[in-house]
Motif scaffolding. Structure first.
Motif, PDB file in Angstrom:
ATOM      1  N   GLY A  68       0.807  -1.220   0.000  1.00 62.79           N
ATOM      2  CA  GLY A  68       0.000   0.000   0.000  1.00 62.79           C
ATOM      3  C   GLY A  68       0.837   1.264   0.000  1.00 62.79           C
ATOM      4  O   GLY A  68       1.974   1.275  -0.457  1.00 62.79           O
ATOM      5  N   ALA A  69       0.244   2.335   0.530  1.00 64.26           N
ATOM      6  CA  ALA A  69       0.905   3.646   0.523  1.00 64.26           C
ATOM      7  C   ALA A  69       2.002   3.706   1.583  1.00 64.26           C
ATOM      8  O   ALA A  69       2.034   2.906   2.520  1.00 64.26           O
ATOM      9  CB  ALA A  69      -0.119   4.751   0.759  1.00 64.26           C
ATOM     10  N   SER A  70       2.885   4.670   1.431  1.00 65.58           N
ATOM     11  CA  SER A  70       4.025   4.840   2.335  1.00 65.58           C
ATOM     12  C   SER A  70       3.577   5.189   3.754  1.00 65.58           C
ATOM     13  O   SER A  70       2.888   6.186   3.970  1.00 65.58           O
ATOM     14  CB  SER A  70       4.941   5.946   1.799  1.00 65.58           C
ATOM     15  OG  SER A  70       5.842   6.379   2.796  1.00 65.58           O
ATOM     16  N   PHE A  71       3.984   4.368   4.706  1.00 66.39           N
ATOM     17  CA  PHE A  71       3.638   4.619   6.111  1.00 66.39           C
ATOM     18  C   PHE A  71       4.302   5.898   6.618  1.00 66.39           C
ATOM     19  O   PHE A  71       3.684   6.687   7.334  1.00 66.39           O
ATOM     20  CB  PHE A  71       4.060   3.430   6.971  1.00 66.39           C
ATOM     21  CG  PHE A  71       3.662   3.565   8.413  1.00 66.39           C
ATOM     22  CD1 PHE A  71       2.361   3.308   8.812  1.00 66.39           C
ATOM     23  CD2 PHE A  71       4.590   3.960   9.370  1.00 66.39           C
ATOM     24  CE1 PHE A  71       1.989   3.448  10.154  1.00 66.39           C
ATOM     25  CE2 PHE A  71       4.231   4.097  10.697  1.00 66.39           C
ATOM     26  CZ  PHE A  71       2.919   3.837  11.093  1.00 66.39           C
ATOM     27  N   PHE A  90      -3.200   7.029  -4.935  1.00 69.80           N
ATOM     28  CA  PHE A  90      -3.793   5.780  -5.424  1.00 69.80           C
ATOM     29  C   PHE A  90      -5.020   6.051  -6.295  1.00 69.80           C
ATOM     30  O   PHE A  90      -5.305   5.291  -7.221  1.00 69.80           O
ATOM     31  CB  PHE A  90      -4.138   4.838  -4.269  1.00 69.80           C
ATOM     32  CG  PHE A  90      -3.037   3.857  -3.966  1.00 69.80           C
ATOM     33  CD1 PHE A  90      -2.821   2.750  -4.780  1.00 69.80           C
ATOM     34  CD2 PHE A  90      -2.191   4.042  -2.890  1.00 69.80           C
ATOM     35  CE1 PHE A  90      -1.794   1.847  -4.524  1.00 69.80           C
ATOM     36  CE2 PHE A  90      -1.164   3.148  -2.612  1.00 69.80           C
ATOM     37  CZ  PHE A  90      -0.961   2.043  -3.436  1.00 69.80           C
ATOM     38  N   ALA A  91      -5.736   7.130  -6.004  1.00 70.52           N
ATOM     39  CA  ALA A  91      -6.885   7.500  -6.843  1.00 70.52           C
ATOM     40  C   ALA A  91      -6.424   7.744  -8.277  1.00 70.52           C
ATOM     41  O   ALA A  91      -7.049   7.270  -9.242  1.00 70.52           O
ATOM     42  CB  ALA A  91      -7.563   8.751  -6.286  1.00 70.52           C
ATOM     43  N   ASN A  92      -5.321   8.451  -8.425  1.00 65.43           N
ATOM     44  CA  ASN A  92      -4.799   8.751  -9.765  1.00 65.43           C
ATOM     45  C   ASN A  92      -4.342   7.491 -10.497  1.00 65.43           C
ATOM     46  O   ASN A  92      -4.548   7.357 -11.704  1.00 65.43           O
ATOM     47  CB  ASN A  92      -3.638   9.751  -9.661  1.00 65.43           C
ATOM     48  CG  ASN A  92      -4.102  11.103  -9.171  1.00 65.43           C
ATOM     49  OD1 ASN A  92      -5.270  11.447  -9.315  1.00 65.43           O
ATOM     50  ND2 ASN A  92      -3.197  11.874  -8.587  1.00 65.43           N
ATOM     51  N   VAL A 117      -4.249  -3.931  -2.449  1.00 67.23           N
ATOM     52  CA  VAL A 117      -5.466  -4.659  -2.824  1.00 67.23           C
ATOM     53  C   VAL A 117      -6.213  -3.866  -3.901  1.00 67.23           C
ATOM     54  O   VAL A 117      -6.728  -4.437  -4.868  1.00 67.23           O
ATOM     55  CB  VAL A 117      -6.372  -4.902  -1.590  1.00 67.23           C
ATOM     56  CG1 VAL A 117      -7.649  -5.644  -1.987  1.00 67.23           C
ATOM     57  CG2 VAL A 117      -5.617  -5.679  -0.510  1.00 67.23           C
ATOM     58  N   GLY A 118      -6.233  -2.539  -3.736  1.00 68.22           N
ATOM     59  CA  GLY A 118      -6.864  -1.680  -4.738  1.00 68.22           C
ATOM     60  C   GLY A 118      -6.178  -1.778  -6.081  1.00 68.22           C
ATOM     61  O   GLY A 118      -6.835  -1.783  -7.134  1.00 68.22           O
ATOM     62  N   LEU A 119      -4.868  -1.882  -6.053  1.00 72.06           N
ATOM     63  CA  LEU A 119      -4.077  -2.004  -7.284  1.00 72.06           C
ATOM     64  C   LEU A 119      -4.425  -3.302  -8.015  1.00 72.06           C
ATOM     65  O   LEU A 119      -4.633  -3.302  -9.228  1.00 72.06           O
ATOM     66  CB  LEU A 119      -2.588  -1.986  -6.919  1.00 72.06           C
ATOM     67  CG  LEU A 119      -1.584  -1.585  -8.000  1.00 72.06           C
ATOM     68  CD1 LEU A 119      -1.809  -0.160  -8.459  1.00 72.06           C
ATOM     69  CD2 LEU A 119      -0.168  -1.753  -7.477  1.00 72.06           C
ATOM     70  N   ALA A 120      -4.509  -4.396  -7.265  1.00 71.22           N
ATOM     71  CA  ALA A 120      -4.889  -5.679  -7.861  1.00 71.22           C
ATOM     72  C   ALA A 120      -6.310  -5.610  -8.424  1.00 71.22           C
ATOM     73  O   ALA A 120      -6.586  -6.117  -9.514  1.00 71.22           O
ATOM     74  CB  ALA A 120      -4.772  -6.791  -6.819  1.00 71.22           C
ATOM     75  N   ILE A 143      -8.868   5.143   9.815  1.00 71.93           N
ATOM     76  CA  ILE A 143      -9.324   5.582   8.490  1.00 71.93           C
ATOM     77  C   ILE A 143     -10.020   4.384   7.830  1.00 71.93           C
ATOM     78  O   ILE A 143     -10.263   3.374   8.474  1.00 71.93           O
ATOM     79  CB  ILE A 143      -8.162   6.107   7.614  1.00 71.93           C
ATOM     80  CG1 ILE A 143      -7.057   5.042   7.456  1.00 71.93           C
ATOM     81  CG2 ILE A 143      -7.584   7.381   8.199  1.00 71.93           C
ATOM     82  CD1 ILE A 143      -5.927   5.454   6.532  1.00 71.93           C
ATOM     83  N   GLY A 144     -10.379   4.489   6.572  1.00 67.51           N
ATOM     84  CA  GLY A 144     -11.011   3.380   5.863  1.00 67.51           C
ATOM     85  C   GLY A 144     -10.494   3.322   4.443  1.00 67.51           C
ATOM     86  O   GLY A 144      -9.888   4.288   3.962  1.00 67.51           O
ATOM     87  N   PRO A 145     -10.753   2.234   3.737  1.00 61.13           N
ATOM     88  CA  PRO A 145     -10.248   2.090   2.362  1.00 61.13           C
ATOM     89  C   PRO A 145     -11.150   2.812   1.347  1.00 61.13           C
ATOM     90  O   PRO A 145     -11.618   2.222   0.378  1.00 61.13           O
ATOM     91  CB  PRO A 145     -10.263   0.575   2.157  1.00 61.13           C
ATOM     92  CG  PRO A 145     -11.414   0.104   2.977  1.00 61.13           C
ATOM     93  CD  PRO A 145     -11.459   1.011   4.186  1.00 61.13           C
ATOM     94  N   PHE A 146     -11.403   4.085   1.597  1.00 59.98           N
ATOM     95  CA  PHE A 146     -12.415   4.805   0.817  1.00 59.98           C
ATOM     96  C   PHE A 146     -12.031   4.995  -0.647  1.00 59.98           C
ATOM     97  O   PHE A 146     -12.870   4.868  -1.535  1.00 59.98           O
ATOM     98  CB  PHE A 146     -12.717   6.158   1.477  1.00 59.98           C
ATOM     99  CG  PHE A 146     -13.281   6.018   2.865  1.00 59.98           C
ATOM    100  CD1 PHE A 146     -14.566   5.542   3.048  1.00 59.98           C
ATOM    101  CD2 PHE A 146     -12.519   6.316   3.980  1.00 59.98           C
ATOM    102  CE1 PHE A 146     -15.086   5.376   4.327  1.00 59.98           C
ATOM    103  CE2 PHE A 146     -13.026   6.150   5.259  1.00 59.98           C
ATOM    104  CZ  PHE A 146     -14.315   5.689   5.434  1.00 59.98           C
ATOM    105  N   VAL A 147     -10.775   5.294  -0.895  1.00 57.61           N
ATOM    106  CA  VAL A 147     -10.338   5.556  -2.272  1.00 57.61           C
ATOM    107  C   VAL A 147     -10.387   4.286  -3.122  1.00 57.61           C
ATOM    108  O   VAL A 147     -10.833   4.310  -4.270  1.00 57.61           O
ATOM    109  CB  VAL A 147      -8.912   6.158  -2.293  1.00 57.61           C
ATOM    110  CG1 VAL A 147      -8.343   6.180  -3.707  1.00 57.61           C
ATOM    111  CG2 VAL A 147      -8.927   7.571  -1.717  1.00 57.61           C
ATOM    112  N   ILE A 148      -9.952   3.184  -2.549  1.00 64.87           N
ATOM    113  CA  ILE A 148      -9.881   1.944  -3.343  1.00 64.87           C
ATOM    114  C   ILE A 148     -11.196   1.168  -3.342  1.00 64.87           C
ATOM    115  O   ILE A 148     -11.371   0.242  -4.130  1.00 64.87           O
ATOM    116  CB  ILE A 148      -8.737   1.024  -2.857  1.00 64.87           C
ATOM    117  CG1 ILE A 148      -8.994   0.543  -1.420  1.00 64.87           C
ATOM    118  CG2 ILE A 148      -7.384   1.713  -2.979  1.00 64.87           C
ATOM    119  CD1 ILE A 148      -8.102  -0.600  -0.994  1.00 64.87           C
TER     120      ILE A 148
END
Length: 255
Positions: A68-71, A90-92, A117-120, A143-148
């Motif tokens: 995922g994104a950078s911690f 990740f949206a982009n 997971v969003g990428l897959a 937070i939540g996985p809103f974007v993906i």
């Protein structure tokens, strides 16, 4: 071979009408903003390359597919604008995958968390190994996985997304992901995976590129609003990441 570059690596190899994009990062193939930006640009460039019919998206090494994104960047967010910008990464990428005229095969050799997971899910067809467990752990840090979520729900449905999101501390194995529709096929070994990715991509590359491009449009029908939708979702996450709950949770993880 895993890259040691702090901002990660991204390489594209084009052969026989197949573009293989390989990304890597020393922190379990996670994505700092700069690497997400590079992947977005690469996808938008390949979109207009007539010598490419099919894209293979893969990551380096034998373990994690994408963490995922950078911690480190997540912890450093200090205001809403930076939060929105971070989650827009990740949206982009998802929107670039969605609007790319080329079919994208995901080659998933290991675990995926969050944005991974969003990428897959944003790939058009995913082949994986038995080691490709998935987890959406965003709730554990407030937070939540809103974007993906739109990409994930498009593949596994609302019930699958709910199960994956609400059970935020549990890994789901590769066969669960296959049963739900995220993965098309699962293989025992990485060699089997690579052999099958090669066979499938070569077959697809031999077909009429226009037919493939038209099929891509059909597969993504009903997603024309995603530019706005994912931007709105990035803002939701950007607000939540500034909350006291998230700041406390992140500081615990950091320790």
């Amino acid at each position: 071979m895993i890259t040691r570059r702090q901002n990660g690596s991204l390489y594209t190899n084009i052969q026989n009408n197949i573009a293989t994009i390989e990304f890597g990062h020393p922190a379990s193939n996670s994505f700092p903003s700069e690497l997400l930006e590079r992947l977005t640009k690469e996808l938008n460039t390949i979109k207009n390359n007539d010598s490419v019919s099919v894209i293979i998206l893969k990551s380096e090494g034998e373990r994690a597919f994408c963490a995922g994104a950078s911690f480190d960047e997540l912890v450093a967010i200090s205001n809403l604008e930076k939060g929105k910008q971070f989650f827009a990464g990740f949206a982009n990428v998802i929107n670039a995958m969605r609007t790319c005229r080329k079919l994208i095969i995901g080659r998933v050799q290991g675990k995926s968390v969050g944005g991974g997971v969003g990428l897959a899910a944003a790939c058009d067809y995913v082949l994986a190994t038995e080691n490709a467990s998935i987890k959406l752990s965003e709730f554990t840090i407030g937070i939540g996985p809103f974007v993906i979520e739109p990409a994930v729900t498009r593949k596994i449905g609302i019930a699958g997304t709910a199960e994956l999101t609400l059970d935020a501390t549990s890994w789901k194995n590769a066969y669960w992901a296959k049963e739900k529709g995220l993965f098309a096929k699962v293989y025992e070994t990485q060699k089997e995976l690579d052999d099958e990715v090669a066979i499938l991509s070569e077959k697809l590359a031999s077909y009429d590129p226009e037919a493939l491009a038209e099929m891509k449009k059909v597969l993504w029908e009903g997603t024309d609003n995603w530019n706005d939708l994912l931007a709105e979702r990035a803002e939701i996450s950007g607000k939540l990441v500034l909350s006291d709950y998230t700041k406390k949770a992140l500081s615990k993880f950091k320790k």
